[in-house]
Design a protein around this motif. Structure first.
Motif, PDB file in Angstrom:
ATOM      1  N   SER A  84       0.878  -1.027   0.156  1.00 32.31           N
ATOM      2  CA  SER A  84      -0.184   0.394  -0.143  1.00 32.31           C
ATOM      3  C   SER A  84       0.989   1.155   0.083  1.00 32.31           C
ATOM      4  CB  SER A  84      -1.183   0.415   1.415  1.00 32.31           C
ATOM      5  OG  SER A  84      -0.684   0.349   2.308  1.00 32.31           O
ATOM      6  N   MET A 103      -0.014   3.818  -2.429  1.00 30.29           N
ATOM      7  CA  MET A 103       0.309   5.718  -2.061  1.00 30.29           C
ATOM      8  C   MET A 103       1.342   6.344  -3.005  1.00 30.29           C
ATOM      9  SD  MET A 103       1.521   7.956  -0.364  1.00 30.29           S
ATOM     10  CE  MET A 103       2.804   6.863   0.931  1.00 30.29           C
ATOM     11  N   TYR A 128      -3.997   6.760  -4.345  1.00 27.65           N
ATOM     12  CA  TYR A 128      -4.401   6.958  -3.452  1.00 27.65           C
ATOM     13  C   TYR A 128      -5.496   5.625  -2.847  1.00 27.65           C
ATOM     14  CZ  TYR A 128      -1.514  11.187  -4.065  1.00 27.65           C
ATOM     15  OH  TYR A 128      -0.390  11.994  -4.116  1.00 27.65           O
ATOM     16  N   ASP A 129      -6.383   5.328  -3.480  1.00 27.66           N
ATOM     17  CA  ASP A 129      -7.524   4.691  -3.587  1.00 27.66           C
ATOM     18  C   ASP A 129      -7.026   3.555  -3.481  1.00 27.66           C
ATOM     19  OD1 ASP A 129      -9.177   6.941  -3.869  1.00 27.66           O
ATOM     20  OD2 ASP A 129     -10.432   6.612  -5.973  1.00 27.66           O
ATOM     21  N   GLU A 138      -4.766   3.739  -0.003  1.00 30.73           N
ATOM     22  CA  GLU A 138      -5.807   3.356   1.446  1.00 30.73           C
ATOM     23  C   GLU A 138      -6.680   2.396   1.380  1.00 30.73           C
ATOM     24  OE1 GLU A 138      -8.943   6.532   3.167  1.00 30.73           O
ATOM     25  OE2 GLU A 138      -8.823   6.636   1.232  1.00 30.73           O
ATOM     26  N   LYS A 169      -6.142  -0.380   5.164  1.00 29.64           N
ATOM     27  CA  LYS A 169      -7.277  -0.712   5.863  1.00 29.64           C
ATOM     28  C   LYS A 169      -7.592  -2.062   6.277  1.00 29.64           C
ATOM     29  CE  LYS A 169      -8.939   4.563   6.014  1.00 29.64           C
ATOM     30  NZ  LYS A 169     -10.187   5.047   5.860  1.00 29.64           N
ATOM     31  N   THR A 190       0.898   5.174   6.042  1.00 34.71           N
ATOM     32  CA  THR A 190       0.492   4.645   4.693  1.00 34.71           C
ATOM     33  C   THR A 190      -1.098   6.090   5.040  1.00 34.71           C
ATOM     34  OG1 THR A 190       1.099   3.173   3.358  1.00 34.71           O
ATOM     35  CG2 THR A 190      -0.566   4.055   2.294  1.00 34.71           C
ATOM     36  N   VAL A 191      -1.970   5.357   5.618  1.00 34.04           N
ATOM     37  CA  VAL A 191      -3.335   6.130   5.482  1.00 34.04           C
ATOM     38  C   VAL A 191      -2.760   7.814   5.872  1.00 34.04           C
ATOM     39  CG1 VAL A 191      -5.072   6.259   6.911  1.00 34.04           C
ATOM     40  CG2 VAL A 191      -4.211   4.368   5.896  1.00 34.04           C
ATOM     41  N   ILE A 193      -1.356   9.290   2.998  1.00 34.42           N
ATOM     42  CA  ILE A 193      -3.234   9.173   2.029  1.00 34.42           C
ATOM     43  C   ILE A 193      -3.437  10.302   2.193  1.00 34.42           C
ATOM     44  CG2 ILE A 193      -4.955   8.199   1.262  1.00 34.42           C
ATOM     45  CD1 ILE A 193      -3.140   5.506   1.290  1.00 34.42           C
ATOM     46  N   HIS A 194      -4.126  10.593   3.672  1.00 31.02           N
ATOM     47  CA  HIS A 194      -4.834  12.089   3.854  1.00 31.02           C
ATOM     48  C   HIS A 194      -3.822  13.503   4.073  1.00 31.02           C
ATOM     49  CE1 HIS A 194      -8.014   9.905   5.697  1.00 31.02           C
ATOM     50  NE2 HIS A 194      -7.719   8.904   6.323  1.00 31.02           N
TER      51      HIS A 194
END
Length: 161
Positions: A65, A69, A74-75, A78, A82, A97-98, A101-102
Motif C-alpha cells: 500500500s 501511495m 491513493y484509493d 488506502e 485499511k 500509509t493512511v 494519503i490524508h
C-alpha cells in the motif's frame, strides 16, 4: 551498492516470494533510491504469494500500500492499508500509509481523526511510531494548532532523535 543489492534481493524474491527479509530490504533500498515504481512493483509481484495463512501477510499489504501511495494510487493504497489494519491493527506501516494519503489529499480533519482513533494500536511501534507522530504534528500545523504540534513533537518525536 543499492541498485546491485536490489537486483540480488529481486532474484531471491523470484525464487522465494515470501522471503520477508529480501522484501523489506528491497523495499527500503528502493525508497532511499527514490525508485517509487520499483518499490511498488516489487511488492506487487510477491503479493499474491502472501495468502492470509502466511505469517506477516497483512504487513505485506502495508508495504504494498505504501508503494501504491508513493505512485499516487491513493484509493487503491488506502483500501489495501485499511484491509491490513482490519487484520492487524498494530501495523504501524499501514497507519503510516493512511497518514500520507490524508496529507496528500489535504484531508486534515480525517487525518487527525484517524491518528487519534488508531494511536493506541501503533504508539509502541518504536521508530515508526515516532514518524507517525510526526505526521500527526503536520496535521496540527495545517490547522494552525502550533502549540499542540509542538507538544506532539516534544513528547513523541524529539525523544526518538
Amino acid at each position: 551498492n543499492f541498485p546491485e543489492a536490489c537486483e540480488r534481493w529481486e532474484q531471491i524474491l523470484r525464487d522465494h516470494p515470501t522471503d520477508m527479509l529480501a522484501l523489506k530490504f528491497s523495499h527500503d533500498a528502493y525508497f532511499y533510491l527514490g525508485y517509487q515504481e520499483q518499490m511498488r512493483d516489487s511488492a506487487a509481484r510477491v503479493y499474491p504469494f502472501w495468502t492470509p495463512s502466511v505469517p506477516l501477510s497483512s504487513y505485506v499489504k502495508g508495504i504494498y500500500s505504501f508503494g501504491l501511495m508513493e505512485t499516487n494510487l491513493y484509493d487503491q493504497a488506502e483500501k489495501l492499508a485499511k484491509e491490513a489494519l482490519s487484520v492487524t491493527p498494530t501495523d504501524a506501516w499501514s497507519v503510516h500509509t493512511v497518514a500520507h494519503i490524508h496529507e496528500m489529499k489535504a484531508e486534515v480533519k480525517a487525518g487527525l481523526d484517524f491518528m487519534q482513533r488508531s494511536e493506541a494500536h501503533w504508539k509502541g511501534s518504536d521508530m515508526l511510531a515516532c514518524h507517525n507522530y510526526w505526521h500527526w504534528a503536520l496535521y496540527l500545523i495545517e490547522k494552525g494548532e502550533y502549540e499542540a504540534a509542538l507538544t506532539i513533537y516534544d513528547d513523541h518525536v524529539s525523544p526518538c532523535l
